[in-house]
Scaffold this active site. Structure first.
Site, short mmCIF file in Angstrom:
data_model
loop_
_atom_site.label_atom_id
_atom_site.label_comp_id
_atom_site.label_asym_id
_atom_site.label_seq_id
_atom_site.Cartn_x
_atom_site.Cartn_y
_atom_site.Cartn_z
N GLY A 10 81.36 -0.96 45.72
CA GLY A 10 80.31 0.04 45.96
C GLY A 10 79.37 -0.46 47.05
N ALA A 11 79.92 -1.33 47.92
CA ALA A 11 79.12 -2.04 48.92
C ALA A 11 78.57 -1.12 50.02
CB ALA A 11 79.95 -3.16 49.55
N ILE A 19 76.14 -2.75 37.33
CA ILE A 19 74.88 -2.10 37.72
C ILE A 19 74.97 -0.59 37.48
CG2 ILE A 19 73.41 -1.53 39.71
CD1 ILE A 19 74.06 -4.32 40.85
N HIS A 55 69.23 -0.29 28.90
CA HIS A 55 68.63 0.06 30.20
C HIS A 55 68.51 1.57 30.34
CE1 HIS A 55 67.46 -0.06 34.34
NE2 HIS A 55 68.48 0.71 34.68
N ASP A 112 64.45 -4.18 35.01
CA ASP A 112 63.42 -3.97 33.99
C ASP A 112 62.51 -5.21 33.88
OD1 ASP A 112 64.61 -1.47 33.33
OD2 ASP A 112 66.11 -2.54 32.15
N ILE A 161 72.44 0.81 47.04
CA ILE A 161 72.24 -0.54 46.49
C ILE A 161 73.18 -1.52 47.19
CG2 ILE A 161 72.49 -2.00 44.43
CD1 ILE A 161 71.88 0.58 42.78
N ASN A 191 75.12 3.09 36.36
CA ASN A 191 74.56 3.75 35.17
C ASN A 191 75.50 4.78 34.58
OD1 ASN A 191 71.94 2.81 34.43
ND2 ASN A 191 71.15 3.58 36.40
N1 LIG Z 1 71.27 -1.17 36.51
C1 LIG Z 1 70.20 -0.73 37.11
O1 LIG Z 1 69.09 -1.21 36.85
C2 LIG Z 1 70.29 0.32 38.17
C3 LIG Z 1 71.44 1.05 38.33
N2 LIG Z 1 71.54 1.99 39.31
C4 LIG Z 1 72.82 2.73 39.40
O2 LIG Z 1 73.62 2.17 40.45
C5 LIG Z 1 74.57 3.15 40.88
C6 LIG Z 1 74.62 3.21 42.41
O3 LIG Z 1 73.40 3.67 42.93
P1 LIG Z 1 73.20 3.87 44.53
O4 LIG Z 1 73.70 2.69 45.26
O5 LIG Z 1 71.81 4.32 44.72
O6 LIG Z 1 74.20 5.09 44.80
P2 LIG Z 1 74.90 5.51 46.19
O7 LIG Z 1 75.46 6.87 46.00
O8 LIG Z 1 73.95 5.29 47.30
O9 LIG Z 1 76.07 4.46 46.34
C7 LIG Z 1 77.14 4.43 45.46
C8 LIG Z 1 78.35 3.94 46.23
O10 LIG Z 1 79.45 3.88 45.33
C9 LIG Z 1 80.59 4.24 46.07
N3 LIG Z 1 81.69 4.59 45.17
C10 LIG Z 1 81.90 5.74 44.49
N4 LIG Z 1 83.05 5.66 43.81
C11 LIG Z 1 83.58 4.44 44.06
C12 LIG Z 1 84.74 3.76 43.65
N5 LIG Z 1 85.63 4.32 42.83
N6 LIG Z 1 84.95 2.51 44.10
C13 LIG Z 1 84.05 1.91 44.93
N7 LIG Z 1 82.94 2.51 45.36
C14 LIG Z 1 82.70 3.76 44.93
C15 LIG Z 1 80.13 5.38 46.96
O11 LIG Z 1 81.03 5.60 48.04
C16 LIG Z 1 78.76 4.87 47.39
O12 LIG Z 1 78.85 4.14 48.60
C17 LIG Z 1 74.13 4.46 40.23
O13 LIG Z 1 74.94 4.72 39.12
C18 LIG Z 1 72.71 4.17 39.78
O14 LIG Z 1 72.30 4.98 38.71
C19 LIG Z 1 70.52 2.23 40.16
C20 LIG Z 1 69.35 1.52 40.07
C21 LIG Z 1 69.11 0.55 39.03
O1 LIG Z 2 66.39 5.30 37.25
C1 LIG Z 2 67.57 5.27 37.65
O2 LIG Z 2 68.37 6.20 37.51
C2 LIG Z 2 68.05 4.02 38.29
C3 LIG Z 2 67.76 2.91 37.40
O3 LIG Z 2 68.50 2.60 36.50
C4 LIG Z 2 66.45 2.26 37.53
O4 LIG Z 2 65.77 2.40 38.57
O5 LIG Z 2 66.07 1.56 36.58
#
Ligand SMILES: NC(=O)C1=CN([C@@H]2O[C@H](COP(=O)(O)OP(=O)(O)OC[C@H]3O[C@@H](n4cnc5c(N)ncnc54)[C@H](O)[C@@H]3O)[C@@H](O)[C@H]2O)C=CC1
Ligand SMILES: O=C([O-])CC(=O)C(=O)O
Length: 339
Positions: free
Chosen positions: A32-33, A140, A200, A173, A37, A142
């Site tokens: 997901g690079a 990471i 989370h 968090d 994120i 969600n």
């Molecule tokens: N654990 C935590 O505290 C947090 C988790 N997240 C979660 O992280 C995830 C990503 O968020 P963002 O980077 O903002 O989203 P984004 O949409 O900007 O990036 C996601 C990336 O995943 C790629 N992707 C989709 N399917 C894929 C696959 N099968 N294999 C490889 N790559 C694939 C996309 O092409 C995209 O580049 C979301 O589910 C978000 O809710 C976000 C913030 C905090």
């Molecule tokens: O709020 C969201 O969907 C992304 C996330 O997990 C966070 O920022 O803690």
């Protein structure tokens, strides 16, 4: 021969020591690079001296991100892989970080992401189980409360699940709690660490402010507000981004921070302790077999899961609200793989 090179390592200055540790071949993959994120996380990992090789994969854009990040003048090698090169991207990796999947928009809960992200995470986990079955997996994507059980169940099906090597990244968090508490207490966040337990998402995020030197001084309305801000910090960012996604930069920071902690543990450093969402015995008797609490990280990943310690009546109430929701989220993840 081995002994002589080890001696040389100890005798060299710290920059050489980092270079010498490259011999350990700590290869890290980001799946997901290309995303919000994934890009800053890749940059931060390129800057981590414990990462010697970086493998960047996405269904879109990873070779471009890799070419860009590879020009940064740190020691690690970087390679990017296109959509049909997942297996190549995973070859020889020791740590896999997964920020693949869709983020929230205003009005959505993390659970609303389940339908899209569950199958993304399951398929990536199946590939890891096949190509890099002994890798440490940091989730990471969600909803973390469900995606971690999905990875576990997928690896279990493949006969390669080791609970010591699977982590839900709840570091954001912890980062938020320290930052928000520092603001209220007029100290630096390094002086105001907070243990955050549970899961989370909203009510499943349980900050243990009573166990923090500065946190225990916050009472009454200020306490309620601080807890709410820690639990709903993600919503604060989703709202401010107004449809353009959720936390990316602070999450990349948190992801790099947790990855570095794990690498320190894997390299044999003692006393590396941080909260993370793992397969846990703490509430297993209530059917909740994944839980975030302080975990000591070591050469095999999870070294020791700490007890949560004494709770105040307020924290006990927070925990009572957390457990049933967390249980539902975990069961949903397991059922997805079972069906
Ligand atoms: N654990 C935590 O505290 C947090 C988790 N997240 C979660 O992280 C995830 C990503 O968020 P963002 O980077 O903002 O989203 P984004 O949409 O900007 O990036 C996601 C990336 O995943 C790629 N992707 C989709 N399917 C894929 C696959 N099968 N294999 C490889 N790559 C694939 C996309 O092409 C995209 O580049 C979301 O589910 C978000 O809710 C976000 C913030 C905090
Ligand atoms: O709020 C969201 O969907 C992304 C996330 O997990 C966070 O920022 O803690």
């Amino acid at each position: 021969m081995l002994a002589r090179s080890a001696l040389r390592t100890i005798a060299t200055p710290s920059s050489r020591l980092f270079h010498q540790s490259a011999a350990r071949q700590t290869k890290v993959a980001v799946l997901g690079a290309g995303g919000g994120i994934g890009q800053p996380l890749s940059l931060l990992l390129k800057n981590d001296p414990l990462v010697t090789s970086l493998s960047l994969y996405d269904i879109r854009g990873a070779p471009g991100v890799a070419a860009d990040v590879s020009h940064v003048d740190t020691g690690s090698e970087v390679a990017g892989y296109a959509a049909d090169q997942l297996d190549q991207a995973l070859e020889g990796v020791k740590v896999v970080v997964i920020p693949a999947g869709v983020p929230r928009k205003p009005g959505m809960t993390r659970d609303d992401l389940f339908n899209t992200n569950a199958s993304i995470v399951r398929d990536l986990a199946a590939a890891i189980g096949r190509v890099a079955p002994t890798a440490h997996i940091l989730v990471i994507s969600n909803p973390v409360n469900s995606t971690v059980p999905i990875v576990a169940a997928t690896l279990e099906k493949a006969g390669v699940f080791d609970p010591k090597r699977l982590f839900g990244v709840t570091t954001l968090d912890v980062v938020r709690a320290a930052r928000f508490l520092a603001g209220l207490s007029s100290v630096s966040p390094a002086e105001s660490p907070v243990t955050v337990i549970g899961g989370h998402s909203g009510a499943t995020i349980v900050p243990l402010l009573s166990q923090s030197e500065y946190g225990k001084k916050i009472t009454g309305e200020a306490y309620e507000k601080l807890v709410n801000r820690i639990q709903f910090g993600g919503d604060e960012v989703v709202k401010a981004k107004d449809g353009a996604g959720s936390a990316t930069l602070s999450m990349a920071y948190a992801g790099a921070k947790f990855t570095h902690a794990l690498l320190r543990g894997l390299n044999g450093e003692k006393g590396v302790v941080t909260p993370t969402f793992v397969k846990s015995p703490l509430y297993a008797d209530q059917g909740i077999d994944f839980f975030s609490s302080n975990v000591e990280l070591g050469p095999n990943g999870v070294e020791k899961i700490h007890e949560i310690g004494p709770l105040t009546a307020e924290e006990q109430k927070l925990l009572e609200a957390c457990l049933p929701e967390l249980k539902k989220n975990i069961e949903k993840g397991k059922a997805f793989v079972a069906n």
